[in-house]
Design a protein around this motif. Structure first.
Motif, PDB file in Angstrom:
ATOM      1  N   ALA A  42       0.811  -1.216   0.000  1.00 45.99           N
ATOM      2  CA  ALA A  42       0.000   0.000   0.000  1.00 45.99           C
ATOM      3  C   ALA A  42       0.850   1.274   0.000  1.00 45.99           C
ATOM      4  O   ALA A  42       0.315   2.374  -0.039  1.00 45.99           O
ATOM      5  CB  ALA A  42      -0.928   0.007   1.220  1.00 45.99           C
ATOM      6  N   CYS A  43       2.172   1.119   0.021  1.00 46.36           N
ATOM      7  CA  CYS A  43       3.079   2.273   0.102  1.00 46.36           C
ATOM      8  C   CYS A  43       3.603   2.681  -1.267  1.00 46.36           C
ATOM      9  O   CYS A  43       3.745   1.855  -2.160  1.00 46.36           O
ATOM     10  CB  CYS A  43       4.280   1.925   0.982  1.00 46.36           C
ATOM     11  N   ASP A  44       3.919   3.960  -1.397  1.00 49.72           N
ATOM     12  CA  ASP A  44       4.589   4.458  -2.593  1.00 49.72           C
ATOM     13  C   ASP A  44       6.100   4.345  -2.463  1.00 49.72           C
ATOM     14  O   ASP A  44       6.807   4.121  -3.440  1.00 49.72           O
ATOM     15  CB  ASP A  44       4.233   5.932  -2.847  1.00 49.72           C
ATOM     16  N   VAL A  45       6.604   4.535  -1.238  1.00 47.69           N
ATOM     17  CA  VAL A  45       8.044   4.557  -0.968  1.00 47.69           C
ATOM     18  C   VAL A  45       8.278   3.904   0.389  1.00 47.69           C
ATOM     19  O   VAL A  45       7.461   4.063   1.301  1.00 47.69           O
ATOM     20  CB  VAL A  45       8.580   6.011  -0.924  1.00 47.69           C
ATOM     21  N   PHE A  46       9.402   3.218   0.519  1.00 37.87           N
ATOM     22  CA  PHE A  46       9.817   2.659   1.800  1.00 37.87           C
ATOM     23  C   PHE A  46      11.000   3.471   2.297  1.00 37.87           C
ATOM     24  O   PHE A  46      11.990   3.634   1.588  1.00 37.87           O
ATOM     25  CB  PHE A  46      10.217   1.191   1.644  1.00 37.87           C
ATOM     26  N   VAL A  47      10.874   4.005   3.515  1.00 31.18           N
ATOM     27  CA  VAL A  47      11.949   4.810   4.102  1.00 31.18           C
ATOM     28  C   VAL A  47      12.539   4.033   5.268  1.00 31.18           C
ATOM     29  O   VAL A  47      11.811   3.558   6.141  1.00 31.18           O
ATOM     30  CB  VAL A  47      11.424   6.182   4.576  1.00 31.18           C
ATOM     31  N   PHE A  48      13.880   3.921   5.273  1.00 28.37           N
ATOM     32  CA  PHE A  48      14.574   3.200   6.334  1.00 28.37           C
ATOM     33  C   PHE A  48      15.660   4.110   6.898  1.00 28.37           C
ATOM     34  O   PHE A  48      16.779   4.131   6.407  1.00 28.37           O
ATOM     35  CB  PHE A  48      15.158   1.900   5.772  1.00 28.37           C
ATOM     36  N   PRO A  49      15.324   4.875   7.955  1.00 25.77           N
ATOM     37  CA  PRO A  49      16.240   5.904   8.453  1.00 25.77           C
ATOM     38  C   PRO A  49      17.198   5.443   9.548  1.00 25.77           C
ATOM     39  O   PRO A  49      17.614   6.227  10.383  1.00 25.77           O
ATOM     40  CB  PRO A  49      15.266   6.959   8.989  1.00 25.77           C
ATOM     41  N   SER A  50      17.574   4.194   9.552  1.00 27.68           N
ATOM     42  CA  SER A  50      18.438   3.667  10.600  1.00 27.68           C
ATOM     43  C   SER A  50      19.767   4.420  10.656  1.00 27.68           C
ATOM     44  O   SER A  50      20.357   4.755   9.638  1.00 27.68           O
ATOM     45  CB  SER A  50      18.699   2.188  10.334  1.00 27.68           C
ATOM     46  N   LEU A  76       9.641  -1.874  -4.189  1.00 25.46           N
ATOM     47  CA  LEU A  76       9.297  -0.522  -3.740  1.00 25.46           C
ATOM     48  C   LEU A  76      10.488   0.416  -3.894  1.00 25.46           C
ATOM     49  O   LEU A  76      11.615   0.021  -3.613  1.00 25.46           O
ATOM     50  CB  LEU A  76       8.929  -0.546  -2.254  1.00 25.46           C
ATOM     51  N   PRO A  77      10.251   1.656  -4.304  1.00 25.84           N
ATOM     52  CA  PRO A  77      11.331   2.639  -4.251  1.00 25.84           C
ATOM     53  C   PRO A  77      11.786   2.799  -2.796  1.00 25.84           C
ATOM     54  O   PRO A  77      10.967   2.760  -1.870  1.00 25.84           O
ATOM     55  CB  PRO A  77      10.677   3.925  -4.749  1.00 25.84           C
ATOM     56  N   ILE A  78      13.079   2.961  -2.600  1.00 28.08           N
ATOM     57  CA  ILE A  78      13.673   3.009  -1.260  1.00 28.08           C
ATOM     58  C   ILE A  78      14.357   4.354  -1.044  1.00 28.08           C
ATOM     59  O   ILE A  78      15.032   4.864  -1.933  1.00 28.08           O
ATOM     60  CB  ILE A  78      14.748   1.906  -1.108  1.00 28.08           C
ATOM     61  N   VAL A  79      14.214   4.876   0.163  1.00 24.26           N
ATOM     62  CA  VAL A  79      15.036   5.971   0.652  1.00 24.26           C
ATOM     63  C   VAL A  79      15.601   5.461   1.970  1.00 24.26           C
ATOM     64  O   VAL A  79      14.851   5.056   2.855  1.00 24.26           O
ATOM     65  CB  VAL A  79      14.220   7.262   0.866  1.00 24.26           C
ATOM     66  N   LEU A 125      23.628  -3.755   0.248  1.00 16.92           N
ATOM     67  CA  LEU A 125      22.479  -4.298  -0.470  1.00 16.92           C
ATOM     68  C   LEU A 125      22.369  -3.745  -1.884  1.00 16.92           C
ATOM     69  O   LEU A 125      21.469  -4.101  -2.631  1.00 16.92           O
ATOM     70  CB  LEU A 125      21.183  -4.014   0.300  1.00 16.92           C
ATOM     71  N   GLY A 126      23.278  -2.864  -2.252  1.00 17.99           N
ATOM     72  CA  GLY A 126      23.299  -2.348  -3.613  1.00 17.99           C
ATOM     73  C   GLY A 126      22.311  -1.229  -3.874  1.00 17.99           C
ATOM     74  O   GLY A 126      21.915  -1.018  -5.020  1.00 17.99           O
ATOM     75  N   LEU A 127      21.927  -0.507  -2.833  1.00 17.55           N
ATOM     76  CA  LEU A 127      21.008   0.613  -3.046  1.00 17.55           C
ATOM     77  C   LEU A 127      21.667   1.677  -3.905  1.00 17.55           C
ATOM     78  O   LEU A 127      22.869   1.911  -3.828  1.00 17.55           O
ATOM     79  CB  LEU A 127      20.583   1.218  -1.707  1.00 17.55           C
ATOM     80  N   LEU A 128      20.871   2.326  -4.715  1.00 16.87           N
ATOM     81  CA  LEU A 128      21.369   3.373  -5.589  1.00 16.87           C
ATOM     82  C   LEU A 128      21.784   4.593  -4.775  1.00 16.87           C
ATOM     83  O   LEU A 128      21.162   4.925  -3.759  1.00 16.87           O
ATOM     84  CB  LEU A 128      20.280   3.778  -6.585  1.00 16.87           C
ATOM     85  N   GLU A 129      22.808   5.263  -5.235  1.00 17.22           N
ATOM     86  CA  GLU A 129      23.322   6.454  -4.561  1.00 17.22           C
ATOM     87  C   GLU A 129      22.220   7.476  -4.312  1.00 17.22           C
ATOM     88  O   GLU A 129      22.155   8.087  -3.243  1.00 17.22           O
ATOM     89  CB  GLU A 129      24.435   7.072  -5.424  1.00 17.22           C
ATOM     90  N   GLU A 130      21.324   7.641  -5.280  1.00 17.34           N
ATOM     91  CA  GLU A 130      20.238   8.624  -5.148  1.00 17.34           C
ATOM     92  C   GLU A 130      19.267   8.261  -4.032  1.00 17.34           C
ATOM     93  O   GLU A 130      18.496   9.097  -3.571  1.00 17.34           O
ATOM     94  CB  GLU A 130      19.439   8.753  -6.441  1.00 17.34           C
ATOM     95  N   SER A 131      19.265   6.995  -3.623  1.00 16.72           N
ATOM     96  CA  SER A 131      18.355   6.532  -2.581  1.00 16.72           C
ATOM     97  C   SER A 131      18.889   6.775  -1.182  1.00 16.72           C
ATOM     98  O   SER A 131      18.169   6.589  -0.213  1.00 16.72           O
ATOM     99  CB  SER A 131      18.110   5.023  -2.731  1.00 16.72           C
ATOM    100  N   LEU A 132      20.162   7.145  -1.075  1.00 17.58           N
ATOM    101  CA  LEU A 132      20.814   7.245   0.223  1.00 17.58           C
ATOM    102  C   LEU A 132      20.982   8.696   0.661  1.00 17.58           C
ATOM    103  O   LEU A 132      21.183   9.578  -0.168  1.00 17.58           O
ATOM    104  CB  LEU A 132      22.182   6.567   0.157  1.00 17.58           C
ATOM    105  N   TYR A 133      20.924   8.922   1.959  1.00 12.45           N
ATOM    106  CA  TYR A 133      21.131  10.250   2.525  1.00 12.45           C
ATOM    107  C   TYR A 133      21.975  10.091   3.790  1.00 12.45           C
ATOM    108  O   TYR A 133      22.015   9.007   4.385  1.00 12.45           O
ATOM    109  CB  TYR A 133      19.795  10.941   2.817  1.00 12.45           C
ATOM    110  N   PRO A 134      22.660  11.143   4.227  1.00 17.04           N
ATOM    111  CA  PRO A 134      23.499  11.041   5.431  1.00 17.04           C
ATOM    112  C   PRO A 134      22.657  10.682   6.661  1.00 17.04           C
ATOM    113  O   PRO A 134      21.614  11.302   6.907  1.00 17.04           O
ATOM    114  CB  PRO A 134      24.103  12.441   5.568  1.00 17.04           C
ATOM    115  N   PRO A 135      23.084   9.694   7.450  1.00 20.10           N
ATOM    116  CA  PRO A 135      22.318   9.303   8.645  1.00 20.10           C
ATOM    117  C   PRO A 135      22.118  10.479   9.599  1.00 20.10           C
ATOM    118  O   PRO A 135      23.023  11.288   9.793  1.00 20.10           O
ATOM    119  CB  PRO A 135      23.179   8.230   9.297  1.00 20.10           C
TER     120      PRO A 135
END
Length: 170
Positions: free
Chosen positions: A54-62, A80-83, A93-103
């Motif tokens: 039911a989600c458009d995006v999955f966010v994992f802010p660990s 699912l698109p990941i941020v 896990l091979g996430l795309l650079e655009e999907s990552l942000y500084p913790p």
């Protein structure tokens, strides 16, 4: 911080799933920022696949280094698109650079989220194309690889030989 980032994104709502010792402080922050209609703490759930679908995006802010985050892999497997925060476990896990942000950077999280939501069709297409990548982390595949290594070594072969015989994911 997810709550701060969501609060800065107009029209974005979020579910936070799971339990932990921060639940009270998260609920207080949600209430203090007036985000109760947009951010819900769902607690422990048994219907994760339904929620993810039911989600458009999955966010994992660990901000900590879980060894291999199962929730993130589930979202990836569903396409699912990941941020996610830029920590080694997520990069592995091979996430795309655009999907990552500084913790721990709410502004970076917001920027990544806005980028994904700004071109959701493109983000979905990219996520779908990467679902095969995550299959190498599925428990069945990890068990099969481990068994192949044991059999190869017991039969006098090498680990490299065992892994070279592995068939690509279907």
């Amino acid at each position: 911080d997810l709550i701060t980032a969501i609060g800065a994104c107009d029209g974005v709502a979020a579910w936070i799933v799971g339990e932990g010792d921060r639940r009270g402080s998260l609920q207080s922050q949600i209430d203090r920022l007036g985000l109760g209609m947009r951010i819900r703490l769902l607690g422990t759930r048994n219907d994760i696949a339904d929620l993810l679908s039911a989600c458009d995006v999955f966010v994992f802010p660990s901000t900590s280094g879980e060894g291999s985050p199962a929730a993130l892999k589930e979202a990836m497997a569903l396409g699912l698109p990941i941020v996610a925060s830029d920590i080694p476990a997520h990069r592995d896990l091979g996430l795309l650079e655009e999907s990552l942000y500084p913790p721990g950077d709410p502004a970076g999280l917001r920027q990544s989220l806005v980028g994904v939501l700004g071109d959701l069709n493109q983000a979905r297409a990219l996520a779908q194309s990467r679902t095969r990548d995550i299959t190498r982390f599925l428990p069945e595949r990890l068990i099969a690889r481990t068994e192949a290594v044991y059999h190869a070594v017991l039969d006098g072969g090498s680990v490299g030989q065992a892994l070279s015989l592995e068939s690509p994911p279907a």
